[in-house]
Design a protein around this motif. Structure first.
Motif, PDB file in Angstrom:
ATOM      1  N   ASP A   1      62.834  51.921  54.838  1.00  0.00           N
ATOM      2  CA  ASP A   1      61.791  51.144  55.479  1.00  0.00           C
ATOM      3  C   ASP A   1      61.087  50.432  54.175  1.00  0.00           C
ATOM      4  N   VAL A   2      60.846  50.982  52.968  1.00  0.00           N
ATOM      5  CA  VAL A   2      60.130  49.976  52.129  1.00  0.00           C
ATOM      6  C   VAL A   2      61.163  48.906  51.719  1.00  0.00           C
ATOM      7  N   ILE A   3      62.378  49.045  51.674  1.00  0.00           N
ATOM      8  CA  ILE A   3      63.172  48.058  51.227  1.00  0.00           C
ATOM      9  C   ILE A   3      63.396  46.925  52.360  1.00  0.00           C
ATOM     10  N   ARG A   4      63.412  47.404  53.467  1.00  0.00           N
ATOM     11  CA  ARG A   4      63.167  46.248  54.636  1.00  0.00           C
ATOM     12  C   ARG A   4      62.130  45.682  54.605  1.00  0.00           C
ATOM     13  N   ALA A   5      60.903  46.463  54.375  1.00  0.00           N
ATOM     14  CA  ALA A   5      59.767  45.645  54.502  1.00  0.00           C
ATOM     15  C   ALA A   5      59.615  44.590  53.534  1.00  0.00           C
ATOM     16  N   TYR A   6      60.014  44.690  52.321  1.00  0.00           N
ATOM     17  CA  TYR A   6      60.094  43.809  51.100  1.00  0.00           C
ATOM     18  C   TYR A   6      61.111  42.670  51.498  1.00  0.00           C
ATOM     19  N   SER A   7      62.119  43.038  51.999  1.00  0.00           N
ATOM     20  CA  SER A   7      63.271  42.016  52.152  1.00  0.00           C
ATOM     21  C   SER A   7      62.797  41.229  53.353  1.00  0.00           C
ATOM     22  N   ASP A   8      62.328  41.718  54.503  1.00  0.00           N
ATOM     23  CA  ASP A   8      61.819  40.909  55.777  1.00  0.00           C
ATOM     24  C   ASP A   8      60.737  40.006  55.217  1.00  0.00           C
TER      25      ASP A   8
ATOM     26  N   PHE B   1      51.587  46.097  50.921  1.00  0.00           N
ATOM     27  CA  PHE B   1      52.449  46.314  49.894  1.00  0.00           C
ATOM     28  C   PHE B   1      51.800  46.839  48.502  1.00  0.00           C
ATOM     29  N   PRO B   2      50.469  46.679  48.254  1.00  0.00           N
ATOM     30  CA  PRO B   2      49.592  47.439  47.140  1.00  0.00           C
ATOM     31  C   PRO B   2      49.694  48.869  47.620  1.00  0.00           C
TER      32      PRO B   2
ATOM     33  N   GLY C   1      62.591  39.898  44.904  1.00  0.00           N
ATOM     34  CA  GLY C   1      62.411  40.756  43.293  1.00  0.00           C
ATOM     35  C   GLY C   1      62.124  42.133  43.620  1.00  0.00           C
ATOM     36  N   LYS C   2      60.982  42.410  44.524  1.00  0.00           N
ATOM     37  CA  LYS C   2      60.492  43.871  44.795  1.00  0.00           C
ATOM     38  C   LYS C   2      61.676  44.429  45.415  1.00  0.00           C
ATOM     39  N   ALA C   3      62.300  43.933  46.538  1.00  0.00           N
ATOM     40  CA  ALA C   3      63.171  44.422  47.218  1.00  0.00           C
ATOM     41  C   ALA C   3      64.170  45.019  46.322  1.00  0.00           C
TER      42      ALA C   3
END
Length: 401
Positions: free
Chosen positions: A54-61, A30-31, A66-68
């Motif tokens: 892919d970024v949204i799914r990574a944060y969500s999963d 994530f960083p 908040g980041k998602a």
């Protein structure tokens, strides 16, 4: 004309950045994701929809709601994209799980209002949970059909939420939506897997009373579950009930019962079931035969197991490497090494490559019987055939020196 900053990236550089974003997202670094996305904003570069998804799914999963949501806002407002359906549902799911109900409704309503919105039945299922599974109404824009109810039920079954499943089944009936056998079957198996009590007779009666006739899949599932719970008499009763209903039992019907009797050492009954299978036109497969062979070898009945192997071959079912390994192991324990080697020759003649377990069984058997030269020869044969025996092979070499 593109700006100097835009030209400085170039198409090749941008493609590499997109690939990096996707790889970072899938690795959940994530960083580095945030650093790369920040650089792209400064450089006025537009990420691909796939990379952002892919970024949204990574944060969500990862549960980082908040980041998602933050990246979702960037997704929609800055770049004018909408996520994929999978990405949006991952986002919606994590928001709900984090208790941000207001945000969940906000993003859901935004997608509903967009012409290019990414809402599907599963999205609506998630929001339906927020309503406490209250009955759907036309204000939702549709009334759910059996397919949608089925999707919701599958989702609740995976999570083990069977009280919610029962409420949905009741709602389906009250709305006149047919609860078909496929829906029932999709509920029965997860209940077993989640360790819930399943009363087979009651389940069948409940289906019939609701106007849904169980099919052979229903009975197979109940029989398998009954055998796993040690209720073999119940399993046999279900088998007979299926037969009386004119259903055709399959290998999946008989095999759990055969396996149960083999584990209990009741080989006569297991053999009777194999005979019954063939009489009814259903030939046992390698799994069914394998269960019987394994049980017989475990009980020390190696000659009976070999006879079963011969019967398999007569009926056109060729033993696999697992069955050969079981038989070789039994023969080696009895000190019948020539017979074990003969099985290896059979495998090679049939172009059935022996695996490391087969060679390891034979090598270990010859070691235990004091024939170290033959053990070493088998080890070398395995190496020639590209099979690594690991510790057993090293032990054979060490003991033969």
């Amino acid at each position: 004309m593109p700006s100097v900053k835009q030209r400085s990236w170039g198409s090749s550089c941008l493609e590499k950045a997109m690939l990096s974003a996707k790889l970072l997202a899938r690795s959940k670094v994530f960083p580095e994701i945030e650093r790369l996305m920040g650089v792209m904003r400064v450089e006025d570069k537009v990420p691909s929809r796939e990379a952002l998804d892919d970024v949204i799914r990574a944060y969500s999963d990862s549960g980082l709601a908040g980041k998602a949501v933050e990246f979702y806002r960037v997704f929609v407002s800055m770049y004018g994209y909408v996520p994929s359906v999978i990405g949006f549902n991952s986002l919606l799911d994590v928001i709900v799980k984090r208790g941000r109900i207001d945000v969940a409704w906000q993003v859901y309503d935004e997608m509903i209002e967009r012409e290019d919105g990414c809402v599907d039945n599963y999205s609506t299922c998630i929001m339906g949970m927020l309503k406490g599974l209250m009955p759907f109404s036309r204000s939702w824009g549709f009334l759910p059909a059996v397919e949608m109810y089925g999707a919701m039920i599958n989702g609740f079954c995976k999570g083990g939420s069977f009280e919610a499943v029962e409420r949905l089944l009741v709602e389906m009936k009250s709305r006149g939506v047919n609860v078909n056998v496929h829906v029932y079957n999709n509920v029965i198996d997860p209940r077993f897997r989640h360790g819930c009590a399943v009363k087979a007779e009651e389940t069948v009666r409940k289906m019939i009373d609701s106007g849904c006739e169980p099919d052979i899949v229903t009975f197979n599932t109940l029989i398998n579950g009954s055998c796993r719970n040690g209720k073999v008499q119940e399993a046999e009763q279900l088998l007979e009930q299926a037969t009386r209903k004119g259903l055709m039992p399959t290998k999946l019907t008989y095999t759990p019962i055969v396996q149960f009797y083999c584990r209990q050492g009741q080989f006569v009954r297991a053999s009777e079931l194999l005979i019954k299978m063939t009489e009814r036109g259903e030939n046992p497969d390698v799994i069914t035969y394998g269960a019987l062979v394994h049980g017989l070898v475990t009980a020390g009945e190696i000659d009976v197991a070999l006879a079963i192997r011969d019967k398999m071959v007569e009926r056109g079912v060729l033993p696999d490497a697992c069955i050969y390994n079981i038989l070789m192991n039994g023969l080696c324990k009895k000190g019948r090494l020539p017979a074990a080697k003969q099985l290896l020759s059979e495998m090679l003649d049939q172009n059935l490559p022996p695996d490391e377990f087969v060679y390891a069984t034979l090598v270990d058997g010859f070691i235990r019987n004091g024939d170290l030269n033959e053990a070493k020869r088998l080890f070398e044969l395995a190496i020639e055939n590209g099979v690594n025996l690991g510790v057993v092979g090293l032990r054979a070499i060490a003991n033969s020196e």
